[in-house]
Structures are given as structure tokens and as C-alpha cells.
Design a protein around this motif. Sequence first.
Motif, PDB file in Angstrom:
ATOM      1  N   HIS A 175       0.826  -1.219   0.000  1.00 21.97           N
ATOM      2  CA  HIS A 175       0.000   0.000   0.000  1.00 21.97           C
ATOM      3  C   HIS A 175       0.852   1.258   0.000  1.00 21.97           C
ATOM      4  O   HIS A 175       0.325   2.362  -0.169  1.00 21.97           O
ATOM      5  CB  HIS A 175      -0.907   0.017   1.237  1.00 21.97           C
ATOM      6  N   ARG A 178       1.393   3.630  -3.424  1.00 23.78           N
ATOM      7  CA  ARG A 178       0.153   4.340  -3.778  1.00 23.78           C
ATOM      8  C   ARG A 178      -0.078   5.509  -2.815  1.00 23.78           C
ATOM      9  O   ARG A 178      -0.399   6.629  -3.234  1.00 23.78           O
ATOM     10  CB  ARG A 178      -1.026   3.376  -3.717  1.00 23.78           C
ATOM     11  N   GLU A 179       0.132   5.260  -1.516  1.00 26.83           N
ATOM     12  CA  GLU A 179      -0.139   6.324  -0.537  1.00 26.83           C
ATOM     13  C   GLU A 179       0.928   7.421  -0.604  1.00 26.83           C
ATOM     14  O   GLU A 179       0.608   8.608  -0.482  1.00 26.83           O
ATOM     15  CB  GLU A 179      -0.265   5.710   0.864  1.00 26.83           C
ATOM     16  N   LEU A 180       2.177   7.036  -0.836  1.00 26.42           N
ATOM     17  CA  LEU A 180       3.236   8.047  -0.978  1.00 26.42           C
ATOM     18  C   LEU A 180       2.989   8.930  -2.196  1.00 26.42           C
ATOM     19  O   LEU A 180       3.189  10.139  -2.159  1.00 26.42           O
ATOM     20  CB  LEU A 180       4.602   7.385  -1.118  1.00 26.42           C
ATOM     21  N   GLN A 181       2.557   8.310  -3.285  1.00 28.40           N
ATOM     22  CA  GLN A 181       2.319   9.073  -4.516  1.00 28.40           C
ATOM     23  C   GLN A 181       1.258  10.144  -4.309  1.00 28.40           C
ATOM     24  O   GLN A 181       1.339  11.229  -4.876  1.00 28.40           O
ATOM     25  CB  GLN A 181       1.868   8.137  -5.635  1.00 28.40           C
ATOM     26  N   MET A 182       0.248   9.838  -3.475  1.00 33.27           N
ATOM     27  CA  MET A 182      -0.799  10.832  -3.229  1.00 33.27           C
ATOM     28  C   MET A 182      -0.237  12.008  -2.450  1.00 33.27           C
ATOM     29  O   MET A 182      -0.675  13.140  -2.620  1.00 33.27           O
ATOM     30  CB  MET A 182      -1.976  10.211  -2.476  1.00 33.27           C
TER      31      MET A 182
ATOM     32  N   VAL B 102      -2.756  15.373  -8.358  1.00 33.96           N
ATOM     33  CA  VAL B 102      -2.631  14.466  -7.213  1.00 33.96           C
ATOM     34  C   VAL B 102      -2.964  13.063  -7.713  1.00 33.96           C
ATOM     35  O   VAL B 102      -4.014  12.850  -8.316  1.00 33.96           O
ATOM     36  CB  VAL B 102      -3.577  14.883  -6.064  1.00 33.96           C
ATOM     37  N   LYS B 103      -2.036  12.130  -7.501  1.00 28.91           N
ATOM     38  CA  LYS B 103      -2.219  10.764  -8.034  1.00 28.91           C
ATOM     39  C   LYS B 103      -3.224   9.993  -7.172  1.00 28.91           C
ATOM     40  O   LYS B 103      -2.847   9.183  -6.327  1.00 28.91           O
ATOM     41  CB  LYS B 103      -0.874  10.040  -8.080  1.00 28.91           C
ATOM     42  N   LYS B 104      -4.491  10.265  -7.404  1.00 22.27           N
ATOM     43  CA  LYS B 104      -5.544   9.569  -6.651  1.00 22.27           C
ATOM     44  C   LYS B 104      -5.857   8.219  -7.301  1.00 22.27           C
ATOM     45  O   LYS B 104      -5.594   8.012  -8.483  1.00 22.27           O
ATOM     46  CB  LYS B 104      -6.809  10.422  -6.617  1.00 22.27           C
ATOM     47  N   THR B 105      -6.390   7.304  -6.485  1.00 19.54           N
ATOM     48  CA  THR B 105      -6.871   6.023  -6.994  1.00 19.54           C
ATOM     49  C   THR B 105      -8.392   6.042  -6.913  1.00 19.54           C
ATOM     50  O   THR B 105      -8.936   6.265  -5.830  1.00 19.54           O
ATOM     51  CB  THR B 105      -6.320   4.861  -6.148  1.00 19.54           C
ATOM     52  N   ILE B 110      -8.800  10.135   0.159  1.00 17.23           N
ATOM     53  CA  ILE B 110      -7.592  10.710   0.750  1.00 17.23           C
ATOM     54  C   ILE B 110      -7.832  10.855   2.254  1.00 17.23           C
ATOM     55  O   ILE B 110      -8.784  11.500   2.679  1.00 17.23           O
ATOM     56  CB  ILE B 110      -7.279  12.089   0.136  1.00 17.23           C
ATOM     57  N   MET B 182       7.107  15.592  -0.606  1.00 19.46           N
ATOM     58  CA  MET B 182       7.888  14.498  -0.012  1.00 19.46           C
ATOM     59  C   MET B 182       7.058  13.226   0.046  1.00 19.46           C
ATOM     60  O   MET B 182       7.585  12.130  -0.050  1.00 19.46           O
ATOM     61  CB  MET B 182       8.368  14.887   1.389  1.00 19.46           C
ATOM     62  N   GLY B 183       5.746  13.381   0.224  1.00 18.99           N
ATOM     63  CA  GLY B 183       4.850  12.228   0.163  1.00 18.99           C
ATOM     64  C   GLY B 183       4.471  11.647   1.509  1.00 18.99           C
ATOM     65  O   GLY B 183       3.585  10.789   1.595  1.00 18.99           O
ATOM     66  N   PHE B 184       5.149  12.100   2.571  1.00 19.82           N
ATOM     67  CA  PHE B 184       4.978  11.460   3.879  1.00 19.82           C
ATOM     68  C   PHE B 184       3.925  12.143   4.757  1.00 19.82           C
ATOM     69  O   PHE B 184       3.809  11.830   5.933  1.00 19.82           O
ATOM     70  CB  PHE B 184       6.322  11.390   4.593  1.00 19.82           C
TER      71      PHE B 184
END
Lengths: 344, 344
Positions: A175, A178-182, B102-105, B110, B182-184
Motif C-alpha cells: 500500500h 500508492r499512498e506516498l504518490q498521493m 494528485v495521483k488519486k486512486t 484521501i 515528499m509524500g509522507f
Amino acid sequence: MKLATLKDGSRDGRLMLVNRQLTAMTEAGAAATMQQLIENWDELAPQLEARNSALNNSEWAGAEAFDPARLMAPLPRAYQFVDASSFLNHGKIMEQAYNLSVKKTPGIPILVQRQGDDFVNAVDDYAFPTEADQCDFEGEIAVILDDVPAGVTLENAESHIKLFTLINDVSMRGHLFRELQMGFGLINAKPATTFAPVACTLDELGDSFANGRVNLDMVVHRNHQWFGNPNGREMDFSFAELISHWAYNRNLGAGTVLGTGTFSNAGYREVGSACLAERRAVEVIDTGESTTPFIQYGDSLQFEMFASDRSSLFGKIDQTFVAGNGTGPRTKPVAANSRNGEVC
Amino acid sequence: MKLATLKDGSRDGRLMLVNRQLTAMTEAGAAATMQQLIENWDELAPQLEARNSALNNSEWAGAEAFDPARLMAPLPRAYQFVDASSFLNHGKIMEQAYNLSVKKTPGIPILVQRQGDDFVNAVDDYAFPTEADQCDFEGEIAVILDDVPAGVTLENAESHIKLFTLINDVSMRGHLFRELQMGFGLINAKPATTFAPVACTLDELGDSFANGRVNLDMVVHRNHQWFGNPNGREMDFSFAELISHWAYNRNLGAGTVLGTGTFSNAGYREVGSACLAERRAVEVIDTGESTTPFIQYGDSLQFEMFASDRSSLFGKIDQTFVAGNGTGPRTKPVAANSRNGEVC
């Protein structure tokens, strides 16, 4: 002073004193729970010393055998938990293996806001819903803070560290990417966190705490076979640097937990790693593919840290991973991706 | 039933019952704190009803005047706080204005892990270190949950919502883009959160809670001038969908707080926005530049939500923003970027 929390059926358990050899424990007395102690440290900590001294001299009549199975996490739940990624070497390996680039800002640490509940004790089974989530571990030191005022200076930050312990920051790599990319941080990628049975005060570390870092090896075994023993001295940010950046514009309440991020050393070929993702990344760098599997049901993990006199500082995390966790059917897990999952 | 927490010098305050008209309050009695009530909801909530009924019928001798200045956040601190971004319209406007992606799925909400301490009451001043941090607000509904087991089904998730309240999710846009890149997740971009004085049970919402959403306007004023009143019915994910995704592989402890994310409607040109960043983005789309300033020292913000009978559901957030917060010099803030800062 070494402290633990006894399972007593309540959510916060009962605070216990543990002797240095981790053979005996007894009720702390002056403080009922770890949270109460941290909130009133200056008043209550000194009141524990007489009993602690008697316990360590085998002169305390109320002592009982130390038993990790009867314990919860030293602090069973926290109002704030942030996990850092303070060993940049780990990120460098991941980025090299997978041609990734984390947009870091020089001098600014990576801090990840995390959940302060669902803390798991050191020896209970750890259940997770599917091996497809790519379960991994991360061996880290965590510190427990008293009240830190917003804007705390670098000079004053370290004085707010009251206790040290060891954690396995369990990660679901399937997971993570995918979560980092968001960009909004980690949810499904970071379920419950496992804590060592014992937390200890700074004086227990002796000379091993230097330069704002714990200069000791994180000894990691998988299924009782050596996996790695990276040392804490290679943290790229001190605890004080992490705390002062974090508290720039917010107060950190008493009982706040800060993790170092997975231990990682430049000499990883000799000392190994403290997480599977890093070893898998090295395999990709060397051979183009990973061969070390993620956690399978039935695997067990052992984490321990030893003082300079070879005594176990926090006791051992020795946990078996099993199928399950939760009740009934889950929301459908997102398809795992064995390579993209392995960032950080 | 409407509940609040009285400042009594303790960290968790004292649980109070508030009448529907928000004119009178009294000690809850059966539960000492909000956390205690949430942990034992099925046992304790029914015990509050007799006193609540008397209070609402002006038949309770112990009643005193309702006074937001004497209150803390309804739940002064929480073991877990996650803020969603469940109004996708907001993200669409931000991405259009700033050519962001924003790279959403699809189908996955979110969710942003946040700190559960440093909750601020509705009328105390809110201090922040520098206007260069680009202080913004976000008007949201928050729900407070009891124990949610990992893997909770979509069908069962909503039943864990025990209370509703209103929050201003204060945001420092000058730090947001750097942290998102940064993604975190968010640290310096998300300091303390402000709560309305009162939390209420589902029955207080009546027909306004439908389709898993609060179908009411978030009425926002800046310096007592209308800023927006977007409606909650346009949430792209229901509370149950947010909770079931979040709890996929973790337990949520009693007292967990979930925010909706800033209210945002497709008809924003008529109903306005619930945050500055969105209005500034619309200005960029229309004219190429933003003219609405971020929060300046001395600005005040008002947030309120009204039931179908026009009564105030949660009381009003009415807060002035000032210089300060924290003690002594801070770590150097990262240079703000007025355009890049405004994501989400």
C-alpha cells in the motif's frame, strides 16, 4: 529506571517497575499508569526511586517474575505518535534500487504523523489480512516525551525525552507506494505498531547515548536467524533536531512518541538491514531482482538491543505473524506491487 | 444530546451537558470526561438522558449559563485523529488553478493522519509564528467514534459514529507543498486544530443526516463578513466509506476523531468556499492572480452550522489569530511560496 505496563483489563494497564536484569517486576506504586507518570514526571519519577532501588537489590518483597506475555506496550496508547525517517542511507538504497526520487529539502527531516492507538505488545501474535499486502518490519528506537512547547529550541529539545524503547514499525509495502504518490501520508501502509516490553530512562543507556543518538546495534532476527544489526549512531538527524522541527508551530503533549525510522547503515553489506524492503532493494541493485520474501504467515521476528554490558535494555520483541486481524470481510485491498511498494 | 467539556485545570476537563438552545449547561454527572463517555457509551449515555431532559425543560436546578470561553474542545485530546479530503471538488479547483495532479486512486479516499493533541477551543486566540507561513482555515465536520474493529464492514461502520462537531482545520499553506511533495504527509503545514464548543448526537441532526452525510451548510465568515456556506451533501465519500477504508487493517480506538476535509461545492461561485486557498485558486483561474490575502494577525474567523429549525447545532467558532505560540525562537521556517503552497 526501567518501566513496563501490566495487562489488567483496562485500556492503560498498570505501571510496573522492572529490574535491570529483566528478571523481576513490581507495581510502580507512586504512579498508576505510564501516562500519569509522564504528565507528572518531575513530581512522580523521584518517588519511584526507592522502590526501584530495592527491586534492583532483590530487597523488594512484592517482586514477581518478569513476564513479557503479561505486559502491554510500555505506553499502551499515545495522544501523538510521529515516526521519522532519520537514517538517510535507507532512502538512498531504496531510491537507487527503484530509480525513485523523494523530494527532500536539505536539513529538513522526514516526519510521518501516525496513529497513537492500536499499540501491540512484544510477544502477542500480530495478525494482518493478507500476505498480498507485503508485510514488512522496521526496527527502530522510540522516545517518549513530556510536554514540549511549540517553538522549543534545539538546545532545549533533548531535555523533553523521558524514556527510550524499541519498536517494530510494521509496514504494508503493497500500500506504500500508492499512498506516498498521493502525498498525504500513510494509512493502510502503516497498521498497528509493536513495542518492546520495557522502556528505560536515559541513565540506563550510559555512554551509549552520545551526539543525540543511541549508539547501539539494533539486533534483528527473522525466524531466529540473524537478519541485521545496524547501529543507531548513523542517524542523520539527532532526536533534538527531529523534535525542534516537528514542534516548530505546535505543542507536543506529554506522552508523545517519536520513532527514529528504520535503522540503516552505510556498511549494510556487513551489518545487514533492519527491514525487508532494504535487503530486497540491495538484491535488486546486485542481481536485478528480489529473492527475500515479505513476511509470510507463521514467520516470527526478534528485535533486541543490548547495553555495553551485554544486558538487554528493553527486553525482546519476539512476535509471530498470523492471518486475521479484525472482524469479518474487509474493504478490498488494492493490488500489491512488489517493486513499487518498496519505497522508504 | 449536546455535550461539551469544561476547563477545570485538568488535561481532559469535565464533561458537561448543554441544552439544545445553547443557553444552559451543567455537569454530565454519570461520566466525568468525554473520553470516559465514549469508552463506555452504551452503559453511560443512557444515564445522561434524565438530566439532559431536565436541562432542556429548564427543570434542572444545577444549570449555569452556557459560556464557550469556559470550555475546551468537546474532546480535549484524542488517541487518533484522521482528516479526510472527501470533497473532491476542492481538489479539482486547486489542480486546475495550479496545473497540479494528485495521483488519486478511483474509489479510494484521501485520509491524512493527524495529531490528536493540541486541540484548541472555539474562542481562545490562535497564535502562529509568522504570517509568512500563509495561515489558512478549513471548515469541516468532525465525528467522534467509539471502538471500531479492524476490517469493519461498510454496513457496520456508520454505527460507530457517536458524536458530531465542527472544526477549523487550520493549515499553513507555506509548508504544504514542500510536505506534500515528499509524500509522507503533513507536519508544519497542520498545527493545532480548533473545535466548536459543542458536540452532538445523531438525533440532533434529524433529517439533515442522510446518505451518510451532513446535509447542512458550513457558514463561514472572515472578520464577520460572509465568506461561504458550502453544503455537506456534496461529500464524495460517506463517513462509512471513509471509516471502512481507514480501518481496513487497524483498530480505531474509542475517541478517534475523523474530519471530512474542507467543505467544497460545485456551485462555489454562488455558495463560496470554506477555505482561503480555494477562493485564491478561483481568483487565479479567473484573473491569473490571487488577491484574497491569507490570515493576517488580528483577523477573526467565524464558523457555524444551523439545524433545519435554524438553531445553532454546535455553537460558534469565533477566534482571533495572533502572533506568537510557543516559547522563544523557533527553527527557521522554510521560505513560503504563495502559489505552490496552495495544494489541497
